[in-house]
Design a protein around this motif. Sequence first.
Motif, PDB file in Angstrom:
ATOM      1  N   ARG A 254       0.831  -1.212   0.000  1.00  0.00           N
ATOM      2  CA  ARG A 254       0.000   0.000   0.000  1.00  0.00           C
ATOM      3  C   ARG A 254       0.863   1.258   0.000  1.00  0.00           C
ATOM      4  NH1 ARG A 254      -5.357   0.051   1.716  1.00  0.00           N
ATOM      5  NH2 ARG A 254      -5.016   1.719   3.232  1.00  0.00           N
ATOM      6  N   GLN A 255       1.988   1.194   0.694  1.00  0.00           N
ATOM      7  CA  GLN A 255       2.892   2.343   0.719  1.00  0.00           C
ATOM      8  C   GLN A 255       3.435   2.630  -0.680  1.00  0.00           C
ATOM      9  OE1 GLN A 255       6.289   2.005   3.410  1.00  0.00           O
ATOM     10  NE2 GLN A 255       7.510   3.235   1.994  1.00  0.00           N
ATOM     11  N   PHE A 256       3.864   1.574  -1.379  1.00  0.00           N
ATOM     12  CA  PHE A 256       4.407   1.746  -2.723  1.00  0.00           C
ATOM     13  C   PHE A 256       3.327   2.214  -3.701  1.00  0.00           C
ATOM     14  CE2 PHE A 256       7.836  -1.518  -1.578  1.00  0.00           C
ATOM     15  CZ  PHE A 256       8.747  -0.529  -1.267  1.00  0.00           C
ATOM     16  N   LEU A 257       2.111   1.673  -3.568  1.00  0.00           N
ATOM     17  CA  LEU A 257       1.022   2.131  -4.426  1.00  0.00           C
ATOM     18  C   LEU A 257       0.747   3.614  -4.195  1.00  0.00           C
ATOM     19  CD1 LEU A 257      -1.612  -0.788  -4.280  1.00  0.00           C
ATOM     20  CD2 LEU A 257      -0.093  -0.188  -6.179  1.00  0.00           C
ATOM     21  N   GLY A 258       0.820   4.041  -2.942  1.00  0.00           N
ATOM     22  CA  GLY A 258       0.596   5.448  -2.609  1.00  0.00           C
ATOM     23  C   GLY A 258       1.644   6.361  -3.200  1.00  0.00           C
ATOM     24  N   GLU A 259       2.824   5.787  -3.509  1.00  0.00           N
ATOM     25  CA  GLU A 259       3.898   6.578  -4.113  1.00  0.00           C
ATOM     26  C   GLU A 259       3.805   6.579  -5.641  1.00  0.00           C
ATOM     27  OE1 GLU A 259       7.456   4.836  -2.597  1.00  0.00           O
ATOM     28  OE2 GLU A 259       7.088   5.481  -0.524  1.00  0.00           O
ATOM     29  N   SER A 266       4.871  -2.830  -7.565  1.00  0.00           N
ATOM     30  CA  SER A 266       4.694  -2.578  -6.132  1.00  0.00           C
ATOM     31  C   SER A 266       4.683  -3.889  -5.345  1.00  0.00           C
ATOM     32  CB  SER A 266       3.383  -1.819  -5.895  1.00  0.00           C
ATOM     33  OG  SER A 266       3.127  -1.690  -4.515  1.00  0.00           O
ATOM     34  N   ILE A 267       3.985  -4.891  -5.868  1.00  0.00           N
ATOM     35  CA  ILE A 267       3.938  -6.194  -5.193  1.00  0.00           C
ATOM     36  C   ILE A 267       5.325  -6.816  -5.139  1.00  0.00           C
ATOM     37  CG2 ILE A 267       3.046  -8.552  -5.367  1.00  0.00           C
ATOM     38  CD1 ILE A 267       0.516  -7.353  -6.648  1.00  0.00           C
ATOM     39  N   ALA A 268       6.041  -6.739  -6.259  1.00  0.00           N
ATOM     40  CA  ALA A 268       7.394  -7.301  -6.302  1.00  0.00           C
ATOM     41  C   ALA A 268       8.305  -6.592  -5.307  1.00  0.00           C
ATOM     42  CB  ALA A 268       7.950  -7.184  -7.719  1.00  0.00           C
ATOM     43  N   ARG A 269       8.198  -5.245  -5.284  1.00  0.00           N
ATOM     44  CA  ARG A 269       9.027  -4.475  -4.346  1.00  0.00           C
ATOM     45  C   ARG A 269       8.654  -4.793  -2.902  1.00  0.00           C
ATOM     46  NH1 ARG A 269      10.342   0.835  -6.061  1.00  0.00           N
ATOM     47  NH2 ARG A 269      10.894   1.193  -3.875  1.00  0.00           N
ATOM     48  N   PRO A 335      -4.255   3.097  -1.309  1.00  0.00           N
ATOM     49  CA  PRO A 335      -4.806   3.996  -0.283  1.00  0.00           C
ATOM     50  C   PRO A 335      -5.467   5.196  -0.935  1.00  0.00           C
ATOM     51  CG  PRO A 335      -2.435   4.293  -0.459  1.00  0.00           C
ATOM     52  CD  PRO A 335      -2.783   3.142  -1.360  1.00  0.00           C
ATOM     53  N   LYS A 336      -6.309   5.852  -0.163  1.00  0.00           N
ATOM     54  CA  LYS A 336      -6.979   7.041  -0.683  1.00  0.00           C
ATOM     55  C   LYS A 336      -5.958   8.134  -0.943  1.00  0.00           C
ATOM     56  CE  LYS A 336     -11.367   6.111   1.661  1.00  0.00           C
ATOM     57  NZ  LYS A 336     -12.369   6.605   2.637  1.00  0.00           N
ATOM     58  N   ASN A 337      -6.146   8.867  -2.044  1.00  0.00           N
ATOM     59  CA  ASN A 337      -5.186   9.901  -2.433  1.00  0.00           C
ATOM     60  C   ASN A 337      -4.987  10.946  -1.359  1.00  0.00           C
ATOM     61  OD1 ASN A 337      -4.788   8.690  -4.921  1.00  0.00           O
ATOM     62  ND2 ASN A 337      -6.432   9.856  -5.911  1.00  0.00           N
ATOM     63  N   GLN A 338      -6.084  11.352  -0.717  1.00  0.00           N
ATOM     64  CA  GLN A 338      -5.994  12.395   0.292  1.00  0.00           C
ATOM     65  C   GLN A 338      -5.105  11.957   1.445  1.00  0.00           C
ATOM     66  OE1 GLN A 338      -7.234  15.501  -0.018  1.00  0.00           O
ATOM     67  NE2 GLN A 338      -6.062  15.934   1.833  1.00  0.00           N
TER      68      GLN A 338
END
Length: 723
Positions: A254-259, A266-269, A335-338
Amino acid sequence: MSKLLYKIGKWSAINKIKVLLLWGLILVGGMAIAIGMKPVFSEDMSIPDTPSEKALTVIKAEFPQGPDNGKIRVIFGTKDGDKVTSESTEKTILTALEKITEDKSVKTVTNPFDMGTISENEKVAYADITYNQGADDISNASYKHLEESIAFSKDNGIQTELTGDVKGSEMQIGGVSEVVGIALAFVVLAVTFASFLLAGLPILTALLGLGVSVGLTMMATKIFDIASVSLSLAGMIGIAVGIDYALFIFTKHRQFLGEGISKIESIARATGTAGSAVVFAGLTVIVALCGLTVVGIPFMSAMGLTAGLSVLMAVLVSITLVPSVLSMAGKRMAPKNQKVKNEKKQSANSNFWGILVTKHPIKLSLTGILMLLFISIPSLHMELGLPNDGMKGQDTPERRSYDLLAEGFGSGFNGQLTIVADASNVDDKQKENTIEKAVKDIEQLDNVSSVSPAIPNEKGDYAIITVTPKTGPNDAATKDLVQEVRDFSDKNITLLVTGSTAVNIDISDRLNDAIPIFAVLIVGFAFVLLTIVFRSLLVPIVAVLGFLLTMFSTLGLSVFILQDGNMIDLFSIPQEGPILAFLPILSIGILFGLAMDYQVFLVSRMREEYVRTKNPVQAIQAGLKHSGPVVTAAGLIMIFVFAGFIFSGEETIKSMGLAMTFGVIFDAFIVRMTIVPSIMKLMGHKAWYLPRWLNKGIPNVDIEGHGLMKPQNTEVFHEHPVK
């Protein structure tokens, strides 16, 4: 390792259906094979080369009894002023016994009125049933016939209980309380991810991994002696670490997706970074559990290996199935953009707990240390033992039988000692007199209630003597009596003591001797491991000392509740008693692994920040801000899952659940989140000191997967949009 896990995670995410089907096939196939093999658990907790085992060896060699027939004892008790010897009561009892003999599987039934197995106050009597087959081969029809037969005496107002080879209260592997624990873990995950759907995924993956390990364990019972408690312990550990490990990878993804990183990348990382920490943490727990084999106790080795297997499955599921599940979840994981924008605006020093710890390190560290030391005080009078029927719930048939026998024949009747008199070195003409003299000497000991006549073997050089103590099986005076008999001084004869009470005493003594050895190995292993991971001398020392605080405080609280009987009603503990003999050594192994989990996830983030900024305060605050919430959620999940086992119906699992619950509370929230960062603040830059010669000599372990952050990998970060 991070690069290999990166590839595994990426492949699993791309081939999500294949991975899911493969794990499903392993689960269904494994359970089908395990059930088809009809697993048989062994409840033998004997230890080779103990005095009681040597006595049993002599009995088997010198007193051959043929096949091991199943035996059940029927106990009759009267109420108010009635006596079992009254004409009507005696007639009812004999009628019930006569009904029992109608079963063709019954070989013999003793008559209490002929054998004299009646209490002195004539309120309790018992009869022994011997079957033609072994205990495991007694059919359900025979048990049903027995229950129907004793229903006659029950209907006539006589309390009738069964003990011996009875299918009584079986070990509970799962129940309502455990489900409640998992449900509470679901709530924590729902709050963490702000989604009920996502909250269920880590639980499902953990349950799948646990199912596979349970199937393998059931198969192993056909090859190795494994106690049923091992399966319950494996379930307790497997579900807890399985959820936690999935949580770590979910959070990183979720952190990587947020970036703004693409889904597959993201899953691989996440698998390469958080997955590396999961593998390291899991291997640490596995090593600690498998380390139980060094104590040389077979049933403890089986417990450690089966629990280690459940952790191994949790790790494999986390680095293969979890990436597949994340891939299937797609954009729901983002995660939500905000929220992402708000997190980007916040700096490391915006964390409340990080500011508090770095502002008041002396107060917080001293408060935490003194609190745990105070809780540790009861551990100074810890007594080890094994649970018996007297510690079960009052509504269980085992407890009712235990209490009825104790009421009629005294507390020591449930803990009779079997003494083997070895007169093989005595002249043939003097053997009988020598054995009789030994019986009279035993009768003179303080804590002896009664001594049966000696039963010699065919040659007359060995004899069996049954001694009934005045005190119960787990009473300190009974232990002293066993030692007195073993210390019997006579150059012509040797007395060996066995029986369930003596066996339990020997097991407790052997485990007590093994605790320091195992603890030293674990502490030494932890120091070397953490020195390599954190490339520091002082951080590992603080971590190890913190673990010792966790261990002593956990044992102290266990003694306060389980042994001293405080708050037992709150935790639905039916009876206080000695601490489970293998609880300390199991707790050391399990809590060590979990402590290293929290230490790695929390402090590795601090080290990453320190390497980047060379600011020790900012490093502590960054670690508490970014890894603190994950460790908090993981700790709460562990607590809820373990707490569910406190209310299990099995005494062994209740005590393990209690110790693990409070052990995680002490370690995650007081030691790792408070004491360790507070002391690191006081040490400043010295916390990360490592001599140059040592820095060059130890391997570089990339737990956080920093190699994946290098510029050459950035071109693939945005290959695919999130779907």
